[in-house]
Design a protein around this motif. Structure first.
Motif, short mmCIF file in Angstrom:
data_model
loop_
_atom_site.label_atom_id
_atom_site.label_comp_id
_atom_site.label_asym_id
_atom_site.label_seq_id
_atom_site.Cartn_x
_atom_site.Cartn_y
_atom_site.Cartn_z
N PHE A 143 -10.66 -1.17 -18.81
CA PHE A 143 -10.57 -2.43 -18.74
C PHE A 143 -10.40 -2.85 -17.41
N VAL A 144 -10.42 -4.11 -16.99
CA VAL A 144 -10.06 -4.66 -15.74
C VAL A 144 -8.44 -4.93 -15.68
N HIS A 145 -7.82 -4.05 -14.94
CA HIS A 145 -6.46 -4.05 -14.94
C HIS A 145 -5.97 -5.00 -13.87
N ASP A 146 -5.21 -6.12 -14.04
CA ASP A 146 -4.70 -7.06 -13.13
C ASP A 146 -3.34 -7.14 -13.45
N ASP A 147 -2.49 -7.70 -12.17
CA ASP A 147 -1.16 -7.86 -12.51
C ASP A 147 -0.99 -9.48 -12.89
N ALA B 72 -10.77 7.97 -12.89
CA ALA B 72 -10.71 6.26 -13.08
C ALA B 72 -10.33 5.92 -11.73
N ARG B 73 -10.81 5.03 -11.25
CA ARG B 73 -10.36 4.40 -9.91
C ARG B 73 -9.27 3.48 -10.26
N PRO B 74 -8.20 3.49 -9.29
CA PRO B 74 -7.08 2.72 -9.45
C PRO B 74 -7.38 1.02 -9.15
N SER B 75 -7.67 0.37 -10.46
CA SER B 75 -7.77 -0.79 -10.03
C SER B 75 -6.64 -2.04 -10.09
N GLY B 76 -5.51 -1.27 -9.79
CA GLY B 76 -4.22 -1.95 -9.88
C GLY B 76 -3.15 -1.00 -10.58
N ILE C 163 2.87 -1.23 -12.59
CA ILE C 163 3.18 -2.44 -12.91
C ILE C 163 4.73 -2.24 -13.46
N PRO D 68 1.36 -4.48 -6.64
CA PRO D 68 0.69 -5.78 -6.47
C PRO D 68 1.15 -6.76 -5.23
N ARG E 27 -0.82 -5.78 -2.36
CA ARG E 27 -2.24 -6.48 -2.53
C ARG E 27 -2.40 -7.89 -2.35
N SER F 149 -7.66 2.27 -14.41
CA SER F 149 -8.61 1.85 -15.34
C SER F 149 -10.00 1.23 -14.89
N GLU F 150 -10.96 1.28 -15.33
CA GLU F 150 -12.17 0.40 -14.87
C GLU F 150 -13.00 0.32 -16.03
N ARG G 292 -15.60 0.69 -5.73
CA ARG G 292 -15.38 -0.39 -4.97
C ARG G 292 -15.02 -0.66 -3.53
#
Lengths: 263, 223
Positions: A211-215, B216-220, B223, B90, B93, A243-244, B35
């Motif tokens: 999934f697209v992980h966003d804060d 799996a690339r860290p996309s954030g 948390i 975050p 970022r 995740s991606e 990316r």
């Protein structure tokens, strides 16, 4: 000092001042944006937590009312019938009592399942490692997911206080539940590794949907990730999420192994 | 062009060859490039195009100073966005993305005030300082939270290379202007010195782009 030199110095100051201003502005803006998101996220979390508690209570009430109480009523009825039965037919009585015993055992299993969901007693009795192994087995049976467990023997893991063990167990439970619900794959791995910094790293990996992980708070529709992060934070640890879409998900909770009371 | 020292040619060649090599390698290995890596490759290609354009216009005696108004913001946005994607927290970022949005108009204003013929002696260090700080934030912030060896991460090598590149970029303009404004010989030596370190910086960036990628690339994270 020549006018050329003083102009150069002035320009240097201006450049440094502008760079500092850009950095300071970015820092302050980031703090404000992050804090606003954090507050919003926690408000959503608290709201979701309350409704999850209500759901949990409703589930317990449903299990007790629809299943346990029905069985108890049936048992009471059968016991009355056995009591009212004229003496003499010993075989038939034995048969009926045997059926009642089976019913009571089933009821015990059902109540144990409810109790286990409310609190995994295996952690108190046998420790974290058997509890996690048991959890992996439960998930495999319930959802048909093969969970590859890689946990060192109990003696290789430094003494984990009960509170921390419970937190790790709950994170693993939520993580595996997410795999079952969202990943779309039938294989995942659960790994516990002691790190060099006297920490424990619990990792759950799947190669599913991702999934697209966003804060951003809007991206947290459920409780899962936030509650896992919150639990990790309670143990002075942290949760990392990779995740991606299409490439799977990796969750890693890192908590200090030796710890007193959970803060 | 033939009279230019080899260091400048080598640095320019690396800017073009590194993305090409990384792309070919990913095609052969049938792996996807993450990316942030793609953005760093795009940054290298922008640098390469810019250098080729400058060499061409120089050889023809055409003014190319206007091109930096196009190239600098583009390359800064690419690099800062790539760095922001590598952040494991975050707050960092968001900070880098805000800095990216603020830097572009501030730099434009400063560059215009400085004048088209000023070679960006002060406006270029401004962007270099901001990007340098972003790389240091990446190195320290991510380095403190990683649980694996730091040298296994692509961001480590890329940030180290970019930090080296922009540290010299930030120092060069004011250094020449302030201390050796009149010496053409020292200015040339300083440019060669920078070109040698640029080669080293590009090799560090290449090491990062060729690091084994995470499943799996860290996309954030965190948390």
């Amino acid at each position: 000092m020549s006018s050329g030199n003083s102009e150069t110095i002035w320009n240097l100051y201006l450049t440094l001042g502008l760079a500092a201003a850009v950095i300071l502005f970015a820092l302050i803006s980031a703090l404000v944006i992050y804090q606003r998101r954090f507050v919003k996220l926690h408000r959503t979390y608290s709201k979701n937590l309350l409704s999850a508690q209500e759901e949990e209570r409703a589930w317990v009430a449903r299990e007790v009312h629809d299943d346990a109480l029905q069985r108890v009523a049936m048992l009471a009825h059968e016991l009355h019938e056995v009591a009212d039965e004229p003496p003499g037919n010993v075989d038939r009585q034995r048969q009926r009592i045997g059926a009642i015993v089976t019913e009571v055992e089933d009821l015990g299993v059902m109540l144990r399942r409810v109790a286990h969901r409310l609190h995994p007693s295996l952690i108190d009795q046998a420790g974290l490692v058997p509890a996690l192994e048991g959890l992996a087995g439960d998930v495999s049976r319930a959802h048909g997911i093969q969970v590859d467990v890689e946990i060192p023997p109990s003696n290789a893991i430094p003494g984990v206080p009960r509170d921390v063990a419970l937190i790790l167990y709950r994170i693993a439970q939520e993580g595996l539940r997410n795999v079952a619900r969202h990943s779309g794959v039938k294989r995942a791995s659960l790994r516990v590794v002691p790190t060099q910094d006297n920490e424990l790293s619990l990792e759950i990996v799947d190669r599913g949907r991702g999934f697209v992980h966003d804060d951003h708070p809007k991206s947290h529709k459920g409780l899962g990730l936030v509650s896992m992060a919150e639990r990790a934070r309670l143990a002075d640890g942290r949760l990392e999420v990779w995740s991606e879409p299409g490439k799977g998900t990796r969750l890693r909770a890192i908590v200090p192994a030796h710890q007193g009371e959970v803060s | 062009m033939d009279t230019l020292p080899w260091e400048l040619h080598a640095a320019t060649a690396l800017e073009g060859l590194i993305p090409l090599f990384v792309w070919l390698r990913s095609r052969l290995a049938k792996t996807e490039i993450s990316r942030p890596r793609r953005l760093v490759m795009a940054w290298l290609l922008v640098q390469f195009t810019s250098d080729l354009f400058q060499l061409y216009t120089m050889s023809r005696g055409i003014s190319n100073l206007w091109a930096r108004y196009l190239i600098s913001p583009t390359s800064d946005v690419l690099m800062l966005y790539a760095l922001s994607m590598w952040q494991t927290h975050p707050l960092r970022r968001i900070g880098i993305r805000v800095a990216m949005l603020v830097l572009v108009p501030v730099w434009f204003g400063y560059a215009i005030a400085e004048g088209v013929g000023a070679f960006g002696r002060y406006s270029d260090p401004l962007r270099s300082i901001v990007i340098l700080v972003a790389t240091l934030v990446t190195l320290v912030g991510n380095g403190l939270t990683t649980t694996t060896r730091i040298s296994r991460h692509d961001w480590f090598w890329v940030a180290a290379g970019v930090a080296l590149y922009f540290a010299l970029e930030a120092a060069l303009g004011p250094f020449l202007e302030f201390i050796f404004a009149d010496s053409r010989d020292i200015a040339l030596r300083a440019f060669l010195f920078k070109a040698r370190f640029d080669i080293l910086a590009y090799l560090l960036i290449a090491a990062g782009l060729l690091c084994p990628q995470e499943t799996a690339r860290p996309s954030g994270t965190s948390i």
